[in-house]
Write an enzyme that holds these catalytic residues in place. Sequence first.
Site, short mmCIF file in Angstrom:
data_model
loop_
_atom_site.label_atom_id
_atom_site.label_comp_id
_atom_site.label_asym_id
_atom_site.label_seq_id
_atom_site.Cartn_x
_atom_site.Cartn_y
_atom_site.Cartn_z
N ASN A 70 11.56 -17.28 12.18
CA ASN A 70 12.86 -17.99 12.22
C ASN A 70 14.03 -17.11 11.80
O ASN A 70 15.10 -17.60 11.48
CB ASN A 70 12.78 -19.25 11.33
N ASP A 100 14.68 -15.43 9.11
CA ASP A 100 15.18 -15.38 7.72
C ASP A 100 14.73 -14.11 7.00
O ASP A 100 14.95 -13.94 5.81
CB ASP A 100 14.75 -16.64 6.93
N ASP A 114 -8.12 -15.74 -7.51
CA ASP A 114 -7.24 -14.79 -8.19
C ASP A 114 -7.66 -14.61 -9.65
O ASP A 114 -7.78 -15.59 -10.39
CB ASP A 114 -5.82 -15.35 -8.12
N GLU A 157 -11.71 -12.23 -7.46
CA GLU A 157 -11.08 -10.98 -7.88
C GLU A 157 -11.37 -10.84 -9.37
O GLU A 157 -10.97 -11.71 -10.16
CB GLU A 157 -9.57 -11.01 -7.65
O1 TEU Z 1 -3.83 -9.43 -9.25
C1 TEU Z 1 -4.38 -9.23 -10.52
C2 TEU Z 1 -4.12 -7.85 -10.95
O2 TEU Z 1 -4.61 -7.40 -11.93
C3 TEU Z 1 -3.19 -7.08 -10.15
O3 TEU Z 1 -1.98 -7.37 -10.76
C4 TEU Z 1 -3.53 -5.61 -10.14
O4 TEU Z 1 -4.47 -5.29 -11.09
C5 TEU Z 1 -2.35 -4.82 -10.51
O5 TEU Z 1 -1.27 -5.46 -9.93
C6 TEU Z 1 -2.56 -3.43 -9.98
O6 TEU Z 1 -1.33 -2.95 -9.54
C7 TEU Z 1 -3.78 -10.78 -8.82
C8 TEU Z 1 -3.05 -10.79 -7.49
O7 TEU Z 1 -3.81 -10.03 -6.54
C9 TEU Z 1 -1.69 -10.19 -7.71
O8 TEU Z 1 -0.99 -10.06 -6.47
C10 TEU Z 1 -0.92 -11.09 -8.67
O9 TEU Z 1 0.32 -10.46 -8.97
C11 TEU Z 1 -1.71 -11.28 -9.97
O10 TEU Z 1 -3.08 -11.57 -9.77
C12 TEU Z 1 -1.16 -12.50 -10.72
O11 TEU Z 1 -1.49 -13.66 -10.01
#
Ligand code: TEU
Length: 559
Positions: A25, A27, A201, A259
């Site tokens: 769109n 933006d 996450d 993760e």
């Molecule tokens: O990432 C967790 C995390 O530890 C990451 O922040 C990473 O280790 C670090 O940025 C390395 O540069 C998860 C998500 O993938 C991330 O995008 C989020 O910012 C974070 O959690 C918080 O939710």
Amino acid sequence: MELNRHWWKECVFYQIYPRSFQDSNGDGMGDLRGIINRVDHLVELGIGAIWLGPVFKSPNDDMGYDIADYRDIMEQFGTMADWEELRDKLHANGIKILVDLVVNHTSDEHPWFVEARKSRDNAYHDYYIWRPGRDGREPNNWASFFTPSAWEYNEATDEYYLHLFSKKQPDLNWHNPAVREEVYDLMSWWLDKGADGFRMDVINLLCKTDGLPDASGPVDMNGYVFPTEHMCDRPPIHEYLQEMAKRVYADKDIFTVGECIALTTEEGCRYTAGKKHEIDAVFSFAHIDMDGQPLGKWYYRPWKLPELKSRLFEWQHALKDGWLGLFWSNQDQPRALSRFGTTGKYRFRCAKMLGIILHNLRGTPFVYQGEELGMVNVPWTSTDQLRDVESLNFVANCRRTGAGDEFMWDAVHRKARDNARTPMPWDDSPNGGFTTGEPWIMLNPDYPQVNVAAAKRDPNSVFYFYKKLIELRKGNLIMPYGEPTLLLPEDEQVFAYEKRLDGEHWLIAGNFSDEAVERPLSCLVPGSELILSNVSEKLEADGVLRLQPWEGVIIRLSE
Ligand code: TEU
């Protein structure tokens, strides 16, 4: 050999960072309608599922990882009807969809936190983690991932709240049964909507050490200590995940991948191969953390190929009864070529070789958007170009503490998450066809040459090679399930391993150097057959492995 077969072991996943995939769109920001319009790209690539980054309502302090409403769509990304249309279009094309479950924390604009911070006896107060200050300062010495301290003062209640990430991402109190009930309920809500699973996450951070004691690691540039020992895999995390599995998905054919920060193989086994079901797979960061130091990722640590091989194979062997999500990059990591390969004249050849090495390991490969083009890090020239809260806080920390521009820029060029967040380049038109507006972040300056349209005009592109690699997996269970054995562990140029399954015997090899190499390899007997190479058309099977610079090969070995 009895295979514990699942759809999520046999397909390849594609990770979409929605903010940067396709704007519909004008933006300047990607959206769900944009993804709907690009499903044909995913179909042509042959992937079987997508991990869709968070699209929930969010103030976007951390680009959607700060959620203000788990049951509604961020207005910049579209509507719930768009999400349902995307789900239906993906399912109609045989592609499943993982929701990004972010439940270690919410946004500080989530109604739960808006209430919780009002008073200590508010019904939602104990949804979060509060402590009184200590000697007029934070309750302990914990550093956050994104800001100097992991604590933020809340005047209305004269106490601090914990935030392992930004101060707008307060950590949920998982010891509160009401919090767990809320999460199980929202997970079931998304499964009822047709989600095929969850990427979870920082799922191993949900519990923290009782009493929240000071951390004992190295003191960082801000005078705080990163609390790995007090936030990773802390009890009773396994009991909570067993409860989650039992309550939400144990009886469903969905996929859960966690993760897990600073994960050990022992804990990885517990999460994915314990007596009671917790989650199906984990993303291990052993190969990712290799080039960082104890003070964190911004402090570069040089590495050599034997260490990469040993870190990856430690997990290949440790999780033989569990399962791994395999990846070179994601929205938090630099581009794979810039970190693990070469960006020079062999750039695209290397991208294909990295694909061969990863997709033949035991586990489920995740292709991060742009990896199929051979994208690389960005030659940033100004900190004004950066958008990520982690990068911007790092720059502020460096400037405040006098860490110096040379250190700061080397770290940003190597590791800033912005490197992976530049818009997907679709063609060589303005803004790479990503948007007709002003993009929220700059495109990689090489987009006029490195874009999807150019890749689809080139039969030798990384895109078509990934397509072949993904197609190969569909006919060969040895790729996901084969028993891997590392060869030449100390070799600093060649990454080689064997795979075996039910009488099939493959050799996978990659040359991580600018020189042609030859290695005696007794398994390479006459009668062996070249299945795929990014360079050669034929194979000399005479007990010697010959690889051109950055060549990768898949060979079916004759017994
Ligand atoms: O990432 C967790 C995390 O530890 C990451 O922040 C990473 O280790 C670090 O940025 C390395 O540069 C998860 C998500 O993938 C991330 O995008 C989020 O910012 C974070 O959690 C918080 O939710």
